[in-house]
Design an enzyme around this catalytic site. Structure first.
Site, mmCIF file in Angstrom:
data_model
loop_
_atom_site.group_PDB
_atom_site.id
_atom_site.type_symbol
_atom_site.label_atom_id
_atom_site.label_comp_id
_atom_site.label_asym_id
_atom_site.label_seq_id
_atom_site.Cartn_x
_atom_site.Cartn_y
_atom_site.Cartn_z
ATOM 1 N N TRP A 73 2.664 -20.135 1.726
ATOM 2 C CA TRP A 73 2.506 -21.285 0.830
ATOM 3 C C TRP A 73 3.073 -20.809 -0.497
ATOM 4 C CZ3 TRP A 73 0.151 -22.581 -3.798
ATOM 5 C CH2 TRP A 73 0.003 -23.944 -4.058
ATOM 6 N N GLU A 484 -14.023 -39.493 -2.569
ATOM 7 C CA GLU A 484 -13.618 -38.736 -1.382
ATOM 8 C C GLU A 484 -12.654 -39.570 -0.516
ATOM 9 O OE1 GLU A 484 -13.574 -35.826 -0.506
ATOM 10 O OE2 GLU A 484 -13.470 -35.768 1.677
ATOM 11 N N LYS A 606 -4.903 -25.021 3.273
ATOM 12 C CA LYS A 606 -6.337 -25.168 3.504
ATOM 13 C C LYS A 606 -7.176 -24.364 2.521
ATOM 14 C CE LYS A 606 -9.826 -26.529 5.960
ATOM 15 N NZ LYS A 606 -10.182 -27.919 5.701
HETATM 16 C C1 F6R Z 1 -9.637 -31.921 0.562
HETATM 17 C C2 F6R Z 1 -9.755 -30.485 0.624
HETATM 18 C C3 F6R Z 1 -9.775 -29.719 -0.638
HETATM 19 C C4 F6R Z 1 -10.906 -28.686 -0.605
HETATM 20 C C5 F6R Z 1 -10.852 -27.797 -1.845
HETATM 21 C C6 F6R Z 1 -12.010 -26.821 -1.885
HETATM 22 O O1 F6R Z 1 -9.563 -32.486 1.825
HETATM 23 O O2 F6R Z 1 -9.825 -29.914 1.679
HETATM 24 O O3 F6R Z 1 -9.899 -30.550 -1.748
HETATM 25 O O4 F6R Z 1 -12.121 -29.361 -0.520
HETATM 26 O O5 F6R Z 1 -9.652 -27.091 -1.846
HETATM 27 O O6 F6R Z 1 -11.981 -25.952 -0.808
HETATM 28 P P1 F6R Z 1 -13.247 -25.131 -0.367
HETATM 29 O O7 F6R Z 1 -14.292 -26.103 0.035
HETATM 30 O O8 F6R Z 1 -12.768 -24.305 0.789
HETATM 31 O O9 F6R Z 1 -13.671 -24.310 -1.534
#
Ligand code: F6R
Length: 611
Positions: A73, A484, A606
């Site tokens: 990425w 959301e 992700k």
């Molecule tokens: C949206 C999404 C991102 C994550 C964000 C936080 O669909 O996946 O907005 O929610 O990058 O990621 P975490 O929860 O892994 O800290």
């Protein structure tokens, strides 16, 4: 962001590394590459997805028992073959892959250029690799020592894997801020950014900590700190099945994960909640109940979808526990010298447990003496380990880039935490407490009922065929759900979407309303219902396309809507766990109708391990 894989042992490395890269592709997918050791070093890389690399390598000699691979990425330098990893050192003997950002790379690059080095990529990774080799040559030291010296000068985040053609069975790895898991097999070792490439070979893993360096050979794993002292590897057993990281008959991970929610929410509740006995068992809460009940303030720290879960929790905790709650974007919180006082509790919310901004925000707060409670999905992740206590969401691996089942898992955990605090503080009546326990227990079945009607959403999705923008409106507990819904639609269908509290619409966004603007109301029966119906009328009067998510039996909203989707009745505190499901489905079906790669949306990754 960026996935890394490594293998050393008796098997062919390439198939293991390639399969691992496919599993980690959700972390980045603009280019990929492998480096293999077999009578010399071979490096292959290609712009595009891992499948493009695989095709490019057909017919090549890929025999090797030690190899590393990377899916990228882009941070420094555009996606291209030359910026793809692995990078090769000036002598051609070393290859390195990297996940993270070297913040002071420009300074080091300048020094190296003044020594006569020239670079073939725009990456910070190549700079670090050249720096390591330069140290090794000038200091006449081992590669391990050179890595250690180099990393002491590095500012930023990294997980690096290095191989050396003069030492063909060894992988040197190090991490700070970006994750690294090492799988321990019989006479073999597997390295990866998360456990998904490892799970089918071994369940015994070591999560490497920040500032640790690993020397990995087929039958040996040595962990050291940057001071060259040995560290005992702490071996953990993975609690994950292979099926959890495969599509299991679904076309995409995203739709699989949406449909998994009845069971993931059940898994989150299992062993914790007993509505009949009126109990919730959560060791992380019980052991710290004084800190939680006496909290003067709770600060939620998170990003993206997890931040939205924090907003829902703000409403729930303030209502049930009467503790003031603030919800902070981790990226803002970490940089603005926030006021942390004795008695403050930080709740960190994260699916991956590896989000760079959230990690640093927590480190800062921890230094200032805050108590950190983690609500995390990825077991053993950095945020889970950084927290003083916490509760896992148990949603299983989430591979689709858009977060779905993790969100409902977060809401489930946060609701249980709120109920436990409220019960201990006696800010909730016994009747309300028991009702909410029953309501929580009923959520998996209600989500299953919603999913049985998923097909209806396909026709609602056609209302977005010509839309360039969309609005999502909700009030109270459903306001964060509107945010959301908008985020999901943006990510998956690239339609510009905004979420607003429904009443705010009149303060600006209503100017956007035309005959082609879809306006999605999250209008389930709650204390604000009459008010949101009035807002629907206002949009209808201006000929906007009204789509409403309503409670079964609501006779008024359908008369004001171009399309409605009904969900089972639930207490308003529980409603977001249901009302978000049709919005997840909506973004999926709009994205599919537009022919987009819903599991790997444009420019996203992700696990955001860079700030
Ligand atoms: C949206 C999404 C991102 C994550 C964000 C936080 O669909 O996946 O907005 O929610 O990058 O990621 P975490 O929860 O892994 O800290």
């Amino acid at each position: 962001m960026c996935g890394i894989v490594g293998y050393t042992g008796p098997r062919e490395a390439y198939p293991i590394v390639l399969k691992g890269l496919k599993r980690l592709e959700y972390r980045g997918y603009d280019s990929s590459g492998v480096a293999l050791l077999n009578a010399g070093l071979k490096v292959y890389k290609k712009k595009g997805k891992v499948a493009d690399l695989e095709e490019h390598l057909i017919g090549k000699d890929l025999h090797s028992n030690t190899g590393i691979g990377h899916t990228r990425w882009a941070t420094h330098g555009e996606p291209s073959d030359r910026n793809a990893h692995p990078h090769i050192s000036p002598t051609g003997k070393l290859a390195m892959i990297h996940n993270g950002i070297i913040e002071n790379y420009a300074l080091i690059k300048k020094e190296l250029i003044s020594k006569g080095y020239s670079f073939s990529s725009d990456t910070d990774t190549e700079v670090l690799l050249f720096f390591i080799e330069d140290i090794q040559i000038n200091n006449h030291c081992s590669l391990e020592e050179a890595v250690r010296i180099a990393l002491k000068r590095v500012v930023g985040a990294y997980c690096i894997l290095l191989i050396d053609q003069n030492d063909p069975e060894t992988i040197i790895a190090a991490r700070k801020g970006s994750p690294l898991v090492i799988g321990i097999g019989k006479g073999e070792h597997f390295l990866a950014s998360d456990a998904s490439p490892i799970i089918e070979y071994t369940k015994e893993v070591v999560y490497v900590n920040d500032y640790e360096l690993a020397i990995v050979r087929p039958d040996e794993l040595i962990l050291k700190n940057l001071g060259n002292e040995k560290v005992t590897p702490y071996i953990t057993k993975l609690d994950m099945e292979l099926a959890a990281i495969e599509k299991g008959g679904y076309d995409h991970f995203m739709i699989k994960e949406i449909h998994e929610q009845p069971s993931t929410i059940q898994d989150c509740l299992r062993g914790r909640i007993d509505a009949q006995a009126g109990t919730i068992t959560m060791a992380g809460v019980e052991q710290n109940i004084d800190k939680l009940t006496n909290a003067k303030r709770i600060i939620m720290v998170a990003c993206g979808t997890s931040w939205h879960a924090g907003l829902v929790a703000e409403y729930i905790i303030e209502e049930l526990c009467r503790i003031p709650v603030e919800v902070e974007y981790a990226s803002e919180f970490r940089y603005r010298n926030p006021i942390i006082q004795e008695g403050d509790v930080i709740i960190a919310i994260s699916q991956s447990g590896e989000t760079a901004d959230t990690i640093v925000a927590l480190e800062n707060a921890k230094e200032k003496g805050a108590f950190i409670f983690g609500v995390v999905n990825a077991v053993g992740s950095s945020i889970a380990r950084l927290s003083h206590a916490g509760a896992y969401t148990h949603a299983g691996p989430e591979i689709g880039v858009a977060s779905t089942k993790a969100f409902t898992g977060q809401l489930t955990v946060l609701t249980m935490v709120a109920l436990k605090i409220a019960k201990a503080k006696e800010t909730i009546t016994n009747e309300k407490y028991l009702t909410l326990l029953q309501e929580l227990e009923a959520v998996p079945e209600k989500v299953a009922v919603i999913l049985q009607q998923a097909e209806q959403i396909k026709s609602i999705a056609t209302l977005f065929d010509k839309a360039g923008d969309a609005l999502f409106l909700g009030r109270g507990y459903n306001f964060p759900v509107a945010l959301e819904g908008a985020l999901k639609l943006k990510e998956i269908s690239y339609i510009h979407a905004e979420g607003y509290p429904a009443a705010e619409m009149k303060h600006g966004p209503i100017a956007l309303v035309t005959e082609t603007l879809p306006v999605v109301f999250i209008a389930t029966k709650d204390s604000y219902h009459e008010k949101i119906v009035s807002n629907m009328q206002e949009i209808k009067a201006r000929k906007g396309i009204v789509i409403s998510i309503i409670t079964e039996g609501d006779a008024i909203s359908p008369t004001l809507s171009n399309a409605t989707f009904s969900i089972p009745a639930a207490d308003e505190i529980i409603a977001p766990m249901l009302s978000v499901i049709p919005l997840q489905l909506l973004s999926y079906y709009v994205g599919i109708a537009k022919g987009f790669d819903v599991d790997k949306p444009r420019n996203l990754a992700k696990s955001v391990t860079v700030e």
